[in-house]
Enzyme design. Structure first.
Site, short mmCIF file in Angstrom:
data_model
loop_
_atom_site.label_atom_id
_atom_site.label_comp_id
_atom_site.label_asym_id
_atom_site.label_seq_id
_atom_site.Cartn_x
_atom_site.Cartn_y
_atom_site.Cartn_z
N GLY A 1 0.82 -1.21 0.00
CA GLY A 1 0.00 0.00 0.00
C GLY A 1 0.85 1.25 0.00
CG ASP B 1 -4.43 -5.49 -11.70
OD1 ASP B 1 -4.12 -6.53 -11.08
OD2 ASP B 1 -5.57 -5.01 -11.71
#
Length: 307
Positions: free
Chosen positions: A218, A251
């Site tokens: 994150g 991704d």
């Protein structure tokens, strides 16, 4: 060419609200609807950055028809395996007040044994001209746990690297099959390995047979651990956190790693740097599968250090 395999694709529907108030009605503009799923997002980023990708996915029902139509309209090269089950829908609600995103992800419906066989056969056939095989995302209900491991074997037989981005038993079996790269996020890694420390979780996957493990952290960036030098884990992060839509950031990181491998880049530090920069650029983009302009400059803001 980078072959992306997405067994559980989705039609992504994104709504934007000025401020999300739980339990209240909201008047919204028409959503953005397009083909999604982790492998599709990877292919979009690869294409945006000048690379070549081929999407292999399943499609079924009316939603699958809309999924296929969007792939065609977007110009993404693809091959779709027809299935009886309706392609799922994923809904993203972007709160513009605090830049948060709420996701509603449908579970994928089961495929038949024959449909799994057709998907595996297509991956084997399309891997012949590929330079890298990427398999991403969750698996539909009642999927064979070893499906991603079988794709690792396909890539190995072709002499090309494999990247697996999933969680649970599929991640463990891909590691045991000798996947070149695994890319879970921190939560997925903890749930899969039982290790709260991401470095310990990555080491567990390396011990099972994975070559490289990248773990998304994150706002804290990403860490990398290599089987060739497990005593030197690396971590990269931006010099300051970004606000935006984190959907698709992982991704974009996979697309970065795949592009490095296709270019012949094998240095974990270089791969990690590009992965974090592209992931950050995805946070600044409005939709998953896109990078905000100036993504190359973000790499100069990275702080690279031992993990």
């Amino acid at each position: 060419m980078i072959l992306t395999v997405t067994p559980n694709p989705a039609l992504d529907v994104t709504y934007r609200v000025s401020e999300l108030e739980v339990g209240e009605s909201h008047r919204v503009d028409a959503p953005v609807t397009r083909a999604g799923g982790k492998g599709v997002n990877v292919a979009r980023v690869v294409t945006q950055t000048g690379g070549h990708a081929l999407v292999l996915a399943t499609a079924g029902g009316a939603t699958g028809s809309r999924f296929a139509a969007d792939l065609l309209a977007s110009g993404l090269p693809h091959e779709l395996v027809p299935v009886a089950a309706e392609t799922r829908t994923s809904i993203a609600i972007v709160d513009e007040a605090d830049a948060s995103t709420t996701m509603l992800n449908e579970a994928g419906r089961p495929l038949t044994v024959e449909e799994w066989e057709h998907l595996g056969e297509a991956a084997d056939r399309l891997s012949i001209p590929a330079q890298c095989l990427v398999a991403s995302g969750s698996l539909p209900t009642d999927a064979p746990e070893g499906f991603y491991a079988s794709l690792v074997a396909v890539a190995r037989d072709r002499g090309i690297p494999s990247i697996i981005d999933t969680s649970g038993p599929g991640l463990v079996l891909a590691a045991r099959a000798g996947a070149h790269v695994l890319k879970p996020n921190r939560r997925e890694l903890a749930e899969t390995t039982g290790e709260s420390d991401p470095l310990d979780g990555a080491a567990q996957l390396i011990g099972l047979g994975a070559g490289l493990v990248f773990v998304s952290l994150g706002e804290k960036g990403m860490l990398a651990l290599s089987a060739s030098d497990p005593s030197r884990p690396l971590r990269a992060r931006l010099d300051s956190p970004l606000r935006g839509n984190a959907t698709g950031a992982g991704d974009a990181a996979v697309a970065a790693i795949a592009s490095c491998l296709v270019e012949g880049e094998r240095d974990p530090a270089a791969m990690l740097s590009r992965a974090v920069a592209w992931s950050a650029a995805a946070v600044l983009a409005p939709l998953a599968g896109e990078l905000a302009p100036g993504f190359a400059e973000l790499e100069r803001r990275l702080v690279l250090s031992p993990a």
